[in-house]
Design a protein around this motif. Structure first.
Motif, PDB file in Angstrom:
ATOM      1  N   PHE A   1      -2.197   9.755 -11.028  1.00  0.00           N
ATOM      2  CA  PHE A   1      -3.419   8.963 -10.932  1.00  0.00           C
ATOM      3  C   PHE A   1      -3.273   7.708 -11.779  1.00  0.00           C
ATOM      4  O   PHE A   1      -2.940   7.783 -12.962  1.00  0.00           O
ATOM      5  CB  PHE A   1      -4.628   9.771 -11.411  1.00  0.00           C
TER       6      PHE A   1
ATOM      7  N   SER B  18     -14.693   6.142 -16.283  1.00  0.00           N
ATOM      8  CA  SER B  18     -15.880   6.337 -15.449  1.00  0.00           C
ATOM      9  C   SER B  18     -17.032   6.937 -16.258  1.00  0.00           C
ATOM     10  O   SER B  18     -18.190   6.805 -15.886  1.00  0.00           O
ATOM     11  CB  SER B  18     -15.563   7.245 -14.270  1.00  0.00           C
TER      12      SER B  18
ATOM     13  N   LYS C  40      -5.205   5.757  -6.850  1.00  0.00           N
ATOM     14  CA  LYS C  40      -5.672   4.707  -7.754  1.00  0.00           C
ATOM     15  C   LYS C  40      -7.186   4.690  -7.778  1.00  0.00           C
ATOM     16  O   LYS C  40      -7.830   4.924  -6.756  1.00  0.00           O
ATOM     17  CB  LYS C  40      -5.149   3.343  -7.297  1.00  0.00           C
ATOM     18  N   GLY C  41      -7.715   4.410  -8.937  1.00  0.00           N
ATOM     19  CA  GLY C  41      -9.168   4.374  -9.068  1.00  0.00           C
ATOM     20  C   GLY C  41      -9.560   4.280 -10.529  1.00  0.00           C
ATOM     21  O   GLY C  41      -8.933   3.543 -11.287  1.00  0.00           O
ATOM     22  N   ILE C  42     -10.590   5.011 -10.874  1.00  0.00           N
ATOM     23  CA  ILE C  42     -11.094   4.986 -12.242  1.00  0.00           C
ATOM     24  C   ILE C  42     -10.930   6.370 -12.844  1.00  0.00           C
ATOM     25  O   ILE C  42     -11.337   7.364 -12.235  1.00  0.00           O
ATOM     26  CB  ILE C  42     -12.588   4.574 -12.267  1.00  0.00           C
ATOM     27  N   CYS C  43     -10.337   6.419 -14.023  1.00  0.00           N
ATOM     28  CA  CYS C  43     -10.074   7.710 -14.641  1.00  0.00           C
ATOM     29  C   CYS C  43     -11.331   8.262 -15.309  1.00  0.00           C
ATOM     30  O   CYS C  43     -12.353   7.581 -15.405  1.00  0.00           O
ATOM     31  CB  CYS C  43      -8.934   7.612 -15.648  1.00  0.00           C
ATOM     32  N   ASP C  44     -11.243   9.494 -15.764  1.00  0.00           N
ATOM     33  CA  ASP C  44     -12.419  10.156 -16.325  1.00  0.00           C
ATOM     34  C   ASP C  44     -12.957   9.437 -17.549  1.00  0.00           C
ATOM     35  O   ASP C  44     -14.168   9.305 -17.725  1.00  0.00           O
ATOM     36  CB  ASP C  44     -12.098  11.615 -16.655  1.00  0.00           C
TER      37      ASP C  44
END
Lengths: 139, 139
Positions: free
Chosen positions: A95, A137, A130-134
């Motif tokens: 991730f 976020s 891909k994105g926003i990790c914990d």
DNA sequence: CCAATACCTGCAACGGAAGTGCAATTATTG
DNA sequence: CAATAATTGCACTTCCGTTGCAGGTATTGG
């Protein structure tokens, strides 16, 4: 069975040196994949080449595995127990956070079966979400 | 509705030049993703920078999309009709042949749902299947 | 314990790919 | 046709990965 890092390295037929212990500990402390320049910045007294070759050695002995998260820069992370990176059927899932730019191994999340067209033979799969990790976020 | 390449480029608000037509045709002829040096070798008279910027322009206008197949070298391929590369939810699936080293867009093969842990937000997925392509396996 | 050997480290340097600044050329617009 | 905007080519820089070589350090066998 707790074994020391020294014993672990020896069991992998790697000579124990101060540099290698430091780099191993550095990798072990982190939960994320690191780049070569991350390591360089941490150990400024050491030479780039040494760090590079240390990581290479670890890679050859299946202590760390390489991660290509699409940033164009190779990252590395310690293999977990049971991680068979050298075996092609071992499936990696990583991730990459677009916010903090960190890449995390999601070793517990296996990659689902991917269908490929007739005539194609799948040997290995590289999957990067891909994105926003914990951490990012949660803010 | 057949439209010429010229018309197509104009519809994307890109000025038509000889260079751009050549590069577009080159991409359209190929079924595989190409690197910048592939293009360089094909158009040796042209300057690297021009080719680089042409591809960048195409990318900005969503005519080509970038592919990271794990070789460390960025590749490019024409977007297909209906390919919404600029939209994050568009899922790419590519196949990289370990034998002939070519990378192919499998646009008809969509990426299955990937579960990520709580707190993680998935925005985009890069999936590259590596193995042997139909041409190489058929031999 | 010492010598021969193997391995590790650091310096220098190379090569490929990506990217930028600037000047000159070419196309577009009024 | 002149003013303007976009494109192209050249030179150069940066960054990452990699290799060769020399000197140092650890390991092994006698």
């Amino acid at each position: 069975m707790m074994e020391t890092i020294e014993q672990f390295l020896e069991s992998k037929k790697i000579r124990v040196t101060a540099m290698r212990l430091l780099i191993y500990k550095f990798l072990a402390e982190r939960q994320v994949a690191v780049t070569l320049s991350d390591i360089e910045n941490t150990f400024e007294k050491a030479d780039r080449t040494t760090l590079y070759r240390t990581i290479k050695t670890f890679e050859d002995k299946a202590i760390v595995h390489q991660i290509d998260d699409g940033t164009g820069i190779t990252k590395y992370a310690l293999c977990e127990q049971g991680c068979n990176c050298e075996i092609e059927t071992d499936l990696h899932l990583h991730f990459h956070c677009n916010n903090c730019n960190q890449t995390i191994c999601l070793t517990e999340h296996k990659i689902p079966q991917i269908k490929v067209p007739d005539g194609f033979v799948s040997e290995n799969i590289n999957l990067v979400v891909k994105g926003i990790c914990d951490k990012c976020s949660g803010q």
